[in-house]
Design a protein around this motif. Structure first.
Motif, PDB file in Angstrom:
ATOM      1  N   ALA A  73       0.815  -1.224   0.000  1.00  0.00           N
ATOM      2  CA  ALA A  73       0.000   0.000   0.000  1.00  0.00           C
ATOM      3  C   ALA A  73       0.844   1.268   0.000  1.00  0.00           C
ATOM      4  CB  ALA A  73      -0.933   0.000   1.214  1.00  0.00           C
ATOM      5  N   GLN A  74       1.985   1.244   0.681  1.00  0.00           N
ATOM      6  CA  GLN A  74       2.786   2.457   0.819  1.00  0.00           C
ATOM      7  C   GLN A  74       3.765   2.676  -0.322  1.00  0.00           C
ATOM      8  OE1 GLN A  74       6.363   2.824   1.996  1.00  0.00           O
ATOM      9  NE2 GLN A  74       6.644   0.707   1.364  1.00  0.00           N
ATOM     10  N   ALA A  75       3.921   1.696  -1.171  1.00  0.00           N
ATOM     11  CA  ALA A  75       4.907   1.799  -2.253  1.00  0.00           C
ATOM     12  C   ALA A  75       4.678   3.048  -3.106  1.00  0.00           C
ATOM     13  CB  ALA A  75       4.851   0.556  -3.130  1.00  0.00           C
ATOM     14  N   GLY A  76       5.709   3.884  -3.201  1.00  0.00           N
ATOM     15  CA  GLY A  76       5.685   5.063  -4.049  1.00  0.00           C
ATOM     16  C   GLY A  76       4.904   6.247  -3.503  1.00  0.00           C
ATOM     17  N   LYS A  77       4.483   6.171  -2.258  1.00  0.00           N
ATOM     18  CA  LYS A  77       3.695   7.266  -1.680  1.00  0.00           C
ATOM     19  C   LYS A  77       4.477   7.917  -0.552  1.00  0.00           C
ATOM     20  CE  LYS A  77      -0.593   4.828  -2.714  1.00  0.00           C
ATOM     21  NZ  LYS A  77      -0.062   3.538  -3.126  1.00  0.00           N
ATOM     22  N   SER A  78       4.021   9.124  -0.164  1.00  0.00           N
ATOM     23  CA  SER A  78       4.664   9.806   0.958  1.00  0.00           C
ATOM     24  C   SER A  78       3.661  10.729   1.633  1.00  0.00           C
ATOM     25  CB  SER A  78       5.881  10.602   0.481  1.00  0.00           C
ATOM     26  OG  SER A  78       5.467  11.604  -0.422  1.00  0.00           O
ATOM     27  N   GLY A  79       4.054  11.230   2.806  1.00  0.00           N
ATOM     28  CA  GLY A  79       3.240  12.192   3.539  1.00  0.00           C
ATOM     29  C   GLY A  79       1.847  11.689   3.845  1.00  0.00           C
ATOM     30  N   GLU A  80       0.880  12.563   3.674  1.00  0.00           N
ATOM     31  CA  GLU A  80      -0.516  12.248   3.974  1.00  0.00           C
ATOM     32  C   GLU A  80      -1.019  11.075   3.130  1.00  0.00           C
ATOM     33  OE1 GLU A  80      -4.377  14.573   2.646  1.00  0.00           O
ATOM     34  OE2 GLU A  80      -3.355  15.639   4.280  1.00  0.00           O
ATOM     35  N   THR A  81      -0.598  11.025   1.879  1.00  0.00           N
ATOM     36  CA  THR A  81      -1.044   9.972   0.963  1.00  0.00           C
ATOM     37  C   THR A  81      -0.645   8.598   1.462  1.00  0.00           C
ATOM     38  OG1 THR A  81      -0.810  11.532  -0.868  1.00  0.00           O
ATOM     39  CG2 THR A  81      -1.016   9.221  -1.443  1.00  0.00           C
ATOM     40  N   LEU A  83      -0.029   7.696   4.571  1.00  0.00           N
ATOM     41  CA  LEU A  83      -0.769   7.351   5.786  1.00  0.00           C
ATOM     42  C   LEU A  83      -2.199   6.930   5.463  1.00  0.00           C
ATOM     43  CD1 LEU A  83       0.551  10.001   8.325  1.00  0.00           C
ATOM     44  CD2 LEU A  83       1.166   7.582   8.133  1.00  0.00           C
ATOM     45  N   LEU A  84      -2.824   7.592   4.504  1.00  0.00           N
ATOM     46  CA  LEU A  84      -4.173   7.194   4.087  1.00  0.00           C
ATOM     47  C   LEU A  84      -4.156   5.804   3.444  1.00  0.00           C
ATOM     48  CD1 LEU A  84      -5.452  10.593   2.659  1.00  0.00           C
ATOM     49  CD2 LEU A  84      -6.200   9.476   4.777  1.00  0.00           C
ATOM     50  N   ALA A  85      -3.146   5.534   2.632  1.00  0.00           N
ATOM     51  CA  ALA A  85      -3.031   4.223   1.988  1.00  0.00           C
ATOM     52  C   ALA A  85      -2.776   3.128   3.027  1.00  0.00           C
ATOM     53  CB  ALA A  85      -1.914   4.243   0.949  1.00  0.00           C
ATOM     54  N   LEU A  86      -1.909   3.420   4.001  1.00  0.00           N
ATOM     55  CA  LEU A  86      -1.641   2.451   5.062  1.00  0.00           C
ATOM     56  C   LEU A  86      -2.898   2.172   5.882  1.00  0.00           C
ATOM     57  CD1 LEU A  86       1.866   3.641   6.296  1.00  0.00           C
ATOM     58  CD2 LEU A  86       1.344   1.509   5.089  1.00  0.00           C
ATOM     59  N   ALA A  87      -3.656   3.218   6.165  1.00  0.00           N
ATOM     60  CA  ALA A  87      -4.898   3.052   6.925  1.00  0.00           C
ATOM     61  C   ALA A  87      -5.874   2.164   6.168  1.00  0.00           C
ATOM     62  CB  ALA A  87      -5.525   4.405   7.227  1.00  0.00           C
ATOM     63  N   ASP A  88      -6.039   2.432   4.887  1.00  0.00           N
ATOM     64  CA  ASP A  88      -6.936   1.610   4.069  1.00  0.00           C
ATOM     65  C   ASP A  88      -6.506   0.148   4.074  1.00  0.00           C
ATOM     66  OD1 ASP A  88      -8.467   3.828   3.409  1.00  0.00           O
ATOM     67  OD2 ASP A  88      -7.563   4.088   1.418  1.00  0.00           O
ATOM     68  N   ALA A  89      -5.207  -0.084   3.912  1.00  0.00           N
ATOM     69  CA  ALA A  89      -4.699  -1.453   3.869  1.00  0.00           C
ATOM     70  C   ALA A  89      -4.843  -2.144   5.221  1.00  0.00           C
ATOM     71  CB  ALA A  89      -3.226  -1.454   3.430  1.00  0.00           C
ATOM     72  N   TYR A  90      -4.583  -1.420   6.299  1.00  0.00           N
ATOM     73  CA  TYR A  90      -4.687  -1.984   7.642  1.00  0.00           C
ATOM     74  C   TYR A  90      -6.126  -2.411   7.921  1.00  0.00           C
ATOM     75  CZ  TYR A  90      -3.862  -2.356  12.702  1.00  0.00           C
ATOM     76  OH  TYR A  90      -3.752  -2.808  13.994  1.00  0.00           O
ATOM     77  N   ILE A  91      -7.061  -1.529   7.633  1.00  0.00           N
ATOM     78  CA  ILE A  91      -8.465  -1.827   7.906  1.00  0.00           C
ATOM     79  C   ILE A  91      -8.971  -2.929   6.974  1.00  0.00           C
ATOM     80  CG2 ILE A  91     -10.798  -0.847   7.794  1.00  0.00           C
ATOM     81  CD1 ILE A  91      -9.549   1.648   9.163  1.00  0.00           C
ATOM     82  N   ALA A  92      -8.551  -2.913   5.730  1.00  0.00           N
ATOM     83  CA  ALA A  92      -8.937  -3.981   4.801  1.00  0.00           C
ATOM     84  C   ALA A  92      -8.416  -5.333   5.291  1.00  0.00           C
ATOM     85  CB  ALA A  92      -8.407  -3.680   3.404  1.00  0.00           C
ATOM     86  N   PHE A  93      -7.205  -5.354   5.812  1.00  0.00           N
ATOM     87  CA  PHE A  93      -6.646  -6.598   6.346  1.00  0.00           C
ATOM     88  C   PHE A  93      -7.485  -7.080   7.529  1.00  0.00           C
ATOM     89  CE2 PHE A  93      -3.964  -9.077   9.161  1.00  0.00           C
ATOM     90  CZ  PHE A  93      -3.386  -9.989   8.292  1.00  0.00           C
ATOM     91  N   GLY A  94      -7.821  -6.170   8.441  1.00  0.00           N
ATOM     92  CA  GLY A  94      -8.630  -6.537   9.599  1.00  0.00           C
ATOM     93  C   GLY A  94      -9.996  -7.071   9.213  1.00  0.00           C
ATOM     94  N   ARG A  95     -10.573  -6.506   8.165  1.00  0.00           N
ATOM     95  CA  ARG A  95     -11.878  -6.969   7.683  1.00  0.00           C
ATOM     96  C   ARG A  95     -11.775  -8.335   7.001  1.00  0.00           C
ATOM     97  NH1 ARG A  95     -13.538  -1.185   4.999  1.00  0.00           N
ATOM     98  NH2 ARG A  95     -14.498  -0.260   6.879  1.00  0.00           N
ATOM     99  N   ALA A  96     -10.776  -8.502   6.176  1.00  0.00           N
ATOM    100  CA  ALA A  96     -10.630  -9.738   5.400  1.00  0.00           C
ATOM    101  C   ALA A  96     -10.125 -10.906   6.237  1.00  0.00           C
ATOM    102  CB  ALA A  96      -9.680  -9.497   4.226  1.00  0.00           C
ATOM    103  N   HIS A  97      -9.371 -10.601   7.280  1.00  0.00           N
ATOM    104  CA  HIS A  97      -8.737 -11.655   8.086  1.00  0.00           C
ATOM    105  C   HIS A  97      -8.981 -11.413   9.577  1.00  0.00           C
ATOM    106  CE1 HIS A  97      -6.742 -12.993   4.465  1.00  0.00           C
ATOM    107  NE2 HIS A  97      -6.350 -11.749   4.254  1.00  0.00           N
ATOM    108  N   PRO A  98     -10.223 -11.455  10.026  1.00  0.00           N
ATOM    109  CA  PRO A  98     -10.511 -11.089  11.415  1.00  0.00           C
ATOM    110  C   PRO A  98      -9.801 -11.949  12.463  1.00  0.00           C
ATOM    111  CG  PRO A  98     -12.426 -12.096  10.387  1.00  0.00           C
ATOM    112  CD  PRO A  98     -11.426 -11.861   9.300  1.00  0.00           C
ATOM    113  N   GLY A  99      -9.750 -13.247  12.250  1.00  0.00           N
ATOM    114  CA  GLY A  99      -9.084 -14.123  13.215  1.00  0.00           C
ATOM    115  C   GLY A  99      -7.579 -13.954  13.191  1.00  0.00           C
ATOM    116  N   LEU A 100      -7.034 -13.887  12.003  1.00  0.00           N
ATOM    117  CA  LEU A 100      -5.592 -13.701  11.862  1.00  0.00           C
ATOM    118  C   LEU A 100      -5.184 -12.339  12.406  1.00  0.00           C
ATOM    119  CD1 LEU A 100      -3.115 -15.174  10.833  1.00  0.00           C
ATOM    120  CD2 LEU A 100      -3.516 -14.167   8.582  1.00  0.00           C
ATOM    121  N   TYR A 101      -6.003 -11.320  12.129  1.00  0.00           N
ATOM    122  CA  TYR A 101      -5.729  -9.985  12.660  1.00  0.00           C
ATOM    123  C   TYR A 101      -5.676 -10.021  14.186  1.00  0.00           C
ATOM    124  CZ  TYR A 101      -6.348  -5.209  14.178  1.00  0.00           C
ATOM    125  OH  TYR A 101      -6.182  -4.009  14.829  1.00  0.00           O
ATOM    126  N   GLU A 102      -6.627 -10.705  14.784  1.00  0.00           N
ATOM    127  CA  GLU A 102      -6.655 -10.784  16.244  1.00  0.00           C
ATOM    128  C   GLU A 102      -5.390 -11.450  16.784  1.00  0.00           C
ATOM    129  OE1 GLU A 102      -9.571 -12.290  19.825  1.00  0.00           O
ATOM    130  OE2 GLU A 102     -10.368 -12.140  17.798  1.00  0.00           O
TER     131      GLU A 102
END
Length: 193
Positions: A73-81, A83-102
């Protein structure tokens, strides 16, 4: 049941990760895992040292998968962009893999070198994303904790069904993260000014 061809540590961990996402991490037993793999429970002991050891491996595996998602998600991005990409990826991971995330939240043993190494890689990736706001690593660690807490809060509350209002959760995440970034920017300006 006869042993399944191709059964190895990797396939066991991957099947256990799927089981964690289907049934929650508490749903992982050697019996349920053996049933998923089509083998008898004793066959698993040829590859894992029991349920506690398997859960440690799952924690490490989960951190690795989360790291991969964030790194992509962070490849080629910086600053605010970034962090927004990392947030999206983090939350998507938590949604897609709830047990593994836990399982990624459960440090198995602070002395486990493999877990510590993977956790350090994940923190280093987040520190790099926050470098635009803070060069001092001691302070940046606090910012990483804040970011992780913010994102975990959204993943956790959503999973428990806590966001019942009409507003989209993703919009709330974006607004909260933008406020977080604005706070980082102001703090950075104060330190430099």
């Amino acid at each position: 049941m006869s042993p399944r061809k191709g059964l190895d540590r990797k396939s066991i961990v991957e099947a256990a990760a799927e089981l964690a996402d289907e049934a929650g991490f508490e749903g992982i037993t050697l019996a349920s895992l053996a049933a998923k793999l089509g083998v008898r429970s004793p066959s698993l002991y040829n590859h894992v040292e029991g349920l506690p050891a398997l859960r440690i491996e799952l924690s490490i595996y989960g951190l690795g998968k989360l790291y991969e998602a964030l790194q992509e998600a962070q490849a080629g991005k910086s600053g605010e962009t970034v962090l927004l990409a990392l947030a999206d990826a983090y939350i998507a991971f938590g949604r897609a893999h709830p047990g593994l995330y836990e399982l990624t939240l459960r440090s198995p043993d602070h002395g486990n070198e493999s877990y510590a190494a993977m956790a350090d890689r994940l923190v280093a990736l987040l520190l790099e994303a926050l470098r635009a706001y803070e060069d001092d690593e001691w302070l940046a660690i606090h910012y990483v904790r804040g970011l992780r807490s913010l994102l975990h809060g959204f993943v956790s509350i959503e999973r428990q069904g806590g966001f019942g209002m009409a507003q989209k959760v993703d919009d709330s995440v974006r607004l909260a993260l933008l406020a977080y970034v604005a706070g980082l920017s102001k703090q950075s300006e104060r330190e430099r000014g």
